[in-house]
Motif scaffolding. Structure first.
Motif, PDB file in Angstrom:
ATOM      1  N   LEU A 195       0.818  -1.215   0.000  1.00  0.00           N
ATOM      2  CA  LEU A 195       0.000   0.000   0.000  1.00  0.00           C
ATOM      3  C   LEU A 195       0.852   1.266   0.000  1.00  0.00           C
ATOM      4  N   VAL A 196       2.098   1.160   0.412  1.00  0.00           N
ATOM      5  CA  VAL A 196       2.965   2.337   0.533  1.00  0.00           C
ATOM      6  C   VAL A 196       3.128   3.083  -0.793  1.00  0.00           C
ATOM      7  N   PRO A 197       3.443   2.403  -1.901  1.00  0.00           N
ATOM      8  CA  PRO A 197       3.583   3.162  -3.149  1.00  0.00           C
ATOM      9  C   PRO A 197       2.306   3.886  -3.559  1.00  0.00           C
ATOM     10  N   ALA A 217      -5.515   6.644  -5.405  1.00  0.00           N
ATOM     11  CA  ALA A 217      -4.801   5.970  -4.316  1.00  0.00           C
ATOM     12  C   ALA A 217      -5.739   5.055  -3.537  1.00  0.00           C
ATOM     13  N   ALA A 218      -6.927   5.544  -3.213  1.00  0.00           N
ATOM     14  CA  ALA A 218      -7.887   4.729  -2.461  1.00  0.00           C
ATOM     15  C   ALA A 218      -8.312   3.504  -3.255  1.00  0.00           C
ATOM     16  N   LEU A 265      -7.791  -2.330  -4.280  1.00  0.00           N
ATOM     17  CA  LEU A 265      -7.502  -3.454  -5.178  1.00  0.00           C
ATOM     18  C   LEU A 265      -6.453  -4.393  -4.586  1.00  0.00           C
ATOM     19  N   HIS A 266      -5.469  -3.834  -3.897  1.00  0.00           N
ATOM     20  CA  HIS A 266      -4.475  -4.679  -3.220  1.00  0.00           C
ATOM     21  C   HIS A 266      -5.163  -5.542  -2.155  1.00  0.00           C
ATOM     22  N   VAL A 267      -6.026  -4.920  -1.389  1.00  0.00           N
ATOM     23  CA  VAL A 267      -6.723  -5.633  -0.320  1.00  0.00           C
ATOM     24  C   VAL A 267      -7.684  -6.672  -0.912  1.00  0.00           C
ATOM     25  N   LEU A 268      -8.348  -6.319  -2.002  1.00  0.00           N
ATOM     26  CA  LEU A 268      -9.252  -7.261  -2.667  1.00  0.00           C
ATOM     27  C   LEU A 268      -8.503  -8.520  -3.110  1.00  0.00           C
ATOM     28  N   VAL A 315      -6.762 -14.354  -2.295  1.00  0.00           N
ATOM     29  CA  VAL A 315      -5.656 -15.308  -2.383  1.00  0.00           C
ATOM     30  C   VAL A 315      -5.218 -15.834  -1.011  1.00  0.00           C
ATOM     31  N   ILE A 316      -5.047 -14.961  -0.037  1.00  0.00           N
ATOM     32  CA  ILE A 316      -4.491 -15.387   1.250  1.00  0.00           C
ATOM     33  C   ILE A 316      -5.354 -16.444   1.943  1.00  0.00           C
ATOM     34  N   PRO A 317      -6.661 -16.237   2.110  1.00  0.00           N
ATOM     35  CA  PRO A 317      -7.454 -17.275   2.787  1.00  0.00           C
ATOM     36  C   PRO A 317      -7.500 -18.592   2.003  1.00  0.00           C
ATOM     37  N   THR A 318      -7.560 -18.490   0.679  1.00  0.00           N
ATOM     38  CA  THR A 318      -7.597 -19.708  -0.135  1.00  0.00           C
ATOM     39  C   THR A 318      -6.343 -20.553   0.108  1.00  0.00           C
ATOM     40  N   LEU A 319      -5.198 -19.907   0.109  1.00  0.00           N
ATOM     41  CA  LEU A 319      -3.950 -20.643   0.322  1.00  0.00           C
ATOM     42  C   LEU A 319      -3.800 -21.066   1.774  1.00  0.00           C
TER      43      LEU A 319
END
Length: 136
Positions: free
Chosen positions: A100-102, A113-114, A119-122, A127-131
């Motif tokens: 999120l920093v960039p 920016a928002a 989109l990063h969080v989406l 991906v994270i919970p699936t894996l």
């Protein structure tokens, strides 16, 4: 003296990580591209202060690339880590926060920016919970 056994990851588990991870990467890429296209049509420019704009196709490409890096990380942790699930979740959440920093510092307007941060969080939320569910 009791003996503690650690379940071994099987090749089925590793292939499950890859199979589900690639599917999650594709789903995340489709989701981020769709949201980016809708935001763009609603007037979000995705242009930084130099005027360079992020093309919608880049959302697909970058989401796929970084999601597949996450899949590879999950596969390695499934094989090497003592506690792969919490290690994976902590690492990927930290990397998501760093991603999120960039968006906050590269000179995007507030809407861009928002949206980029969302989109990063989406992508991470797909991906994270699936894996993580595939890891011991």
């Amino acid at each position: 003296m009791s003996v503690i056994t650690v379940p071994q990851q099987t090749s089925t588990t590793r292939s499950s990580v890859w199979k589900h991870g690639v599917a999650a990467a594709a789903a995340a890429a489709a989701a981020t591209t769709t949201v980016a296209a809708v935001a763009s049509s609603a007037g979000v420019s995705f242009a930084d202060r130099s005027g360079a704009s992020i093309p919608v196709a880049a959302f697909t490409q970058l989401t796929l690339i970084f999601s597949l890096v996450g899949v590879a990380l999950a596969a390695v942790l499934a094989r090497k880590a003592r506690r792969p699930r919490p290690t994976f979740v902590r690492t990927t959440v930290a990397l998501t926060v760093l991603s999120l920093v960039p968006d906050a510092t590269f000179g995007f307007d507030g809407a861009s920016a928002a949206t980029l941060m969302s989109l990063h969080v989406l992508a991470a939320a797909i991906v994270i919970p699936t894996l993580a569910r595939r890891l011991a």
